[in-house]
Scaffold this motif. Structure first.
Motif, PDB file in Angstrom:
ATOM      1  N   CYS A   1      -3.536  -0.141  -7.103  1.00 24.08           N
ATOM      2  CA  CYS A   1      -2.704   1.038  -7.345  1.00 24.08           C
ATOM      3  C   CYS A   1      -1.485   0.685  -8.183  1.00 24.08           C
ATOM      4  CB  CYS A   1      -2.275   1.643  -5.999  1.00 24.08           C
ATOM      5  SG  CYS A   1      -1.363   3.184  -6.146  1.00 24.08           S
TER       6      CYS A   1
ATOM      7  N   ALA B   1      -2.561   2.861  -0.754  1.00 23.24           N
ATOM      8  CA  ALA B   1      -3.167   1.732  -1.468  1.00 23.24           C
ATOM      9  C   ALA B   1      -3.750   0.721  -0.490  1.00 23.24           C
ATOM     10  CB  ALA B   1      -2.124   1.069  -2.365  1.00 23.24           C
TER      11      ALA B   1
ATOM     12  N   VAL C   1      -0.688   6.264 -10.239  1.00 17.01           N
ATOM     13  CA  VAL C   1      -0.098   7.412  -9.552  1.00 17.01           C
ATOM     14  C   VAL C   1       1.252   7.723 -10.181  1.00 17.01           C
ATOM     15  CG1 VAL C   1       0.675   8.334  -7.343  1.00 17.01           C
ATOM     16  CG2 VAL C   1      -1.234   6.712  -7.413  1.00 17.01           C
TER      17      VAL C   1
ATOM     18  N   ILE D   1       2.542   6.122  -0.960  1.00 15.49           N
ATOM     19  CA  ILE D   1       1.597   5.560  -1.939  1.00 15.49           C
ATOM     20  C   ILE D   1       1.201   4.147  -1.529  1.00 15.49           C
ATOM     21  CG2 ILE D   1       1.333   4.823  -4.341  1.00 15.49           C
ATOM     22  CD1 ILE D   1       3.271   7.140  -5.090  1.00 15.49           C
TER      23      ILE D   1
ATOM     24  N   TYR E   1      -2.922  11.008  -0.728  1.00 20.08           N
ATOM     25  CA  TYR E   1      -3.082   9.982  -1.758  1.00 20.08           C
ATOM     26  C   TYR E   1      -4.297   9.094  -1.484  1.00 20.08           C
ATOM     27  CZ  TYR E   1       1.812  11.360  -2.506  1.00 20.08           C
ATOM     28  OH  TYR E   1       2.957  12.083  -2.712  1.00 20.08           O
TER      29      TYR E   1
ATOM     30  N   THR F   1      -7.621   0.098  -2.886  1.00 17.26           N
ATOM     31  CA  THR F   1      -7.675   0.357  -4.324  1.00 17.26           C
ATOM     32  C   THR F   1      -6.483  -0.277  -5.026  1.00 17.26           C
ATOM     33  OG1 THR F   1      -8.735   2.482  -3.875  1.00 17.26           O
ATOM     34  CG2 THR F   1      -7.801   2.186  -6.075  1.00 17.26           C
TER      35      THR F   1
ATOM     36  N   HIS G   1      -8.728   0.848 -11.312  1.00 13.28           N
ATOM     37  CA  HIS G   1      -7.407   1.050 -10.737  1.00 13.28           C
ATOM     38  C   HIS G   1      -7.015   2.520 -10.862  1.00 13.28           C
ATOM     39  CE1 HIS G   1      -6.297   0.636 -15.012  1.00 13.28           C
ATOM     40  NE2 HIS G   1      -5.216   1.324 -14.706  1.00 13.28           N
ATOM     41  N   VAL G   2      -5.986   2.889 -10.123  1.00 14.09           N
ATOM     42  CA  VAL G   2      -5.468   4.254 -10.138  1.00 14.09           C
ATOM     43  C   VAL G   2      -3.978   4.201 -10.461  1.00 14.09           C
ATOM     44  CG1 VAL G   2      -4.988   6.314  -8.764  1.00 14.09           C
ATOM     45  CG2 VAL G   2      -7.175   5.125  -8.507  1.00 14.09           C
TER      46      VAL G   2
ATOM     47  N   LEU H   1      -7.399   7.935  -3.983  1.00 12.99           N
ATOM     48  CA  LEU H   1      -7.607   6.535  -4.342  1.00 12.99           C
ATOM     49  C   LEU H   1      -8.977   6.002  -3.927  1.00 12.99           C
ATOM     50  CD1 LEU H   1      -4.541   6.699  -4.885  1.00 12.99           C
ATOM     51  CD2 LEU H   1      -4.290   4.476  -3.760  1.00 12.99           C
TER      52      LEU H   1
END
Length: 556
Positions: free
Chosen positions: A385, A378, A328, A374, A312, A383, A325-326, A316
């Protein structure tokens, strides 16, 4: 009068050229010469099958490695299907019953084709892939090259009953100027890959081969119309104008907003670190859909938290910038994406079974370990997230997921794929911070129509007014709550439909990275008021075709 046939448009654009029909197959002579294969016993025949399957799977993986995004995802899934243990078990059973290898293979494939077709939904979509695998394994066994699409020597319109993922992925857009298939729907693998390649495409055009073979065709990927032997000069003029318009769209570089300045976030759908890195070259504000399950299709055991976190983090990191932003998505395993360590085997109807968030009901640790990973990713990447759950159907499900995500410092959201989630959007938004609409599944579940049933392609079209009504309900709930509502399904990649979605109140659009510039340019050329007029016109229509026409009329 020019004869015109119609199908479901999936990739916009005009193209004109001679028709090339794809009908390649393994020669009957090679099959006859192979006979029973001369294998000493069932074990020797099974070993020959294993070798052929390994070669076919390696071919899929090699093509996946040379691809990215949706194309790589589809090819990786095909490699997994080729080596499926259930298929091998059926072949072994038939061999042990005394069948020669080729009939044993054919019977096993027919068995699974019947099962998949009977399941409907996403599993029925795999029938084309399974038939393609059968043909490729057969070719390997009898000593012929794997069949595929004929290679055009000049720009041509490719017409086929259907196209397998490996065939579509290998197309050269400079020679294949358009694709027309008799089967398939807007979310078929052919449509997904054609969209990434930017090739105008129409699917579900019944009778296309008989009508077009030996002729020229003008394909309109925006309306689904296919003209047979049109006037050459007029067709050339129309194509030239369309190419000029698309060239202008391709130069767009942002920011994502309407002509009067209403912000619209444009995001990319990705599957791995490679596709995330590639997306950074496009004018996107981040990732709107990271499909985590596609990282684990070939895994028999669940990766631990540290291994997941490393995967992950690599996705990211390219978006560790201010203002990006991402999003998931937690495991959307099940249905057409079985994962050995997560999904339930032998479900009668996987599309309506235990998939997505529902997997955590019996195994909460599966979700909690993924959320832990996750959260670590992050923090490592720096990032912003967001995390969202697929297949949420109730407020209680949204509440439970929201609490689990917030405990780990993550911003929670859910996908709107089930009609109940759209109808309860205002209640669900009391529990989470955003919604993302998956138009592929929402359309299928709303219309109760198999995505691969050609006769029902008009029902699985995201322009269906009933689907747009549900999108409008969810978007209005977001407006009232002051929370974002995006679209991450294939519908977001249609520039015309993107304007309608903005008019309905959608705040972000996530799509294959290759579609971002055309969509951004189209939205930037239209005011919010005009988008709202287009949305009203589409909602008032009685079917997808008239919805498109009505929206286009307002745009013009």
């Amino acid at each position: 009068m020019v004869t015109t046939i119609h199908g479901t448009p999936v990739v916009p654009g005009l193209a004109h050229g001679p028709v090339l029909v794809a009908a390649a197959d393994v020669s009957a002579g090679a099959v006859a010469a192979y006979g029973d294969g001369g294998h000493a016993d069932a074990a020797a025949a099974l070993a020959a099958y294993d070798e052929a399957v390994a070669q076919v799977a390696d071919g899929f993986r090699a093509k996946a490695a040379a691809s990215s995004g949706a194309t790589a995802e589809v090819l990786t899934a095909s490699a997994g299907l080729a080596t499926d243990r259930g298929l091998r078990g059926a072949v072994r059973k038939n061999l042990n019953a005394g069948q020669p290898l080729l009939p044993a293979l054919e019977a096993a494939v027919d068995q699974f084709v019947t099962i998949f077709a009977g399941m409907g939904g996403l599993m029925a979509e795999r029938v084309t892939d399974l038939r393609d695998i059968h043909t490729r394994v057969l070719a390997r066994l009898v000593g012929e090259p794997e069949p595929g699409v004929p290679v055009p020597t000049s720009p041509s319109v490719l017409v086929a009953a259907d196209l397998a993922p490996a065939d579509t992925a290998g197309l050269d857009p400079s020679f294949v100027v358009a694709i027309v298939t008799e089967r398939g729907g807007p979310t078929s693998h052919t449509a997904i890959i054609a969209r990434q390649l930017g090739i105008p495409c129409v699917v579900g055009a019944a009778g296309a081969i008989a009508a077009l073979d030996g002729h020229t065709a003008l394909v309109d990927g925006r309306t689904g119309a296919i003209e047979v032997d049109p006037d050459e000069d007029q067709a050339g003029k129309r194509v030239k104008e369309d190419l000029a318009e698309r060239a202008v769209l391709a130069t767009w570089s942002g920011p994502g907003q309407t002509a009067d300045g209403r912000p619209v976030k444009l995001l990319a759908n990705v599957a791995d670190a490679a596709s995330a890195s590639a997306a950074t070259s496009e004018p996107v504000s981040g990732i709107g859909l990271f499909r985590t399950e596609l990282c684990f299709l070939d895994r028999d055991t669940e990766p631990d938290v540290d291994e997941q976190a490393a995967i992950y983090t690599s996705v990211l990191e390219p978006f560790a910038s201010e203002g990006k932003h991402v999003v998931v998505r937690t495991l959307d395993a099940g249905s057409d994406k079985p994962i050995a360590f997560a999904t339930h085997p032998d479900e009668e109807n996987p599309a309506l079974g235990v998939r997505g968030l529902r997997l955590s009901f019996a195994d909460p640790g599966l979700l909690h370990r993924q959320l832990d990973a996750i959260a670590i990713a992050a923090e490592r990447s720096g990032t912003e997230c967001w995390v969202m759950a697929p297949m949420v159907a109730t407020v209680a499900e949204a509440r439970g997921f929201g609490e689990a995500a917030r405990e780990r410092g993550l911003k929670p959201g859910v996908m709107v794929e089930v009609p109940s989630a759209a109808l309860l959007a205002h209640k669900i938004l009391e529990e989470v911070d955003f919604l993302s609409i998956g138009t592929n599944d929402l359309t299928q579940y709303t219309m109760a129509a198999d995505r691969m049933a050609t006769d029902l392609a008009h029902l699985t079209d995201p322009w269906q007014p009933a689907v747009l009504q549900l999108v409008a309900i969810a978007a209005e709930a977001g407006r009232q709550a002051g929370k974002p509502v995006g679209v991450c399904g294939e519908a977001a990649a249609d520039p015309l439909l993107a304007c309608v979605l903005v008019g309905l109140g959608i705040t972000s659009l996530s799509m294959a990275a290759a579609a971002v510039r055309p969509v951004g340019a189209r939205v930037a050329d239209v005011t919010l008021g005009r988008c709202e007029e287009m949305a009203e016109a589409a909602l008032a229509a009685v079917d997808p075709a008239t919805a498109r026409e009505a929206a286009l009329a307002v745009l013009r």
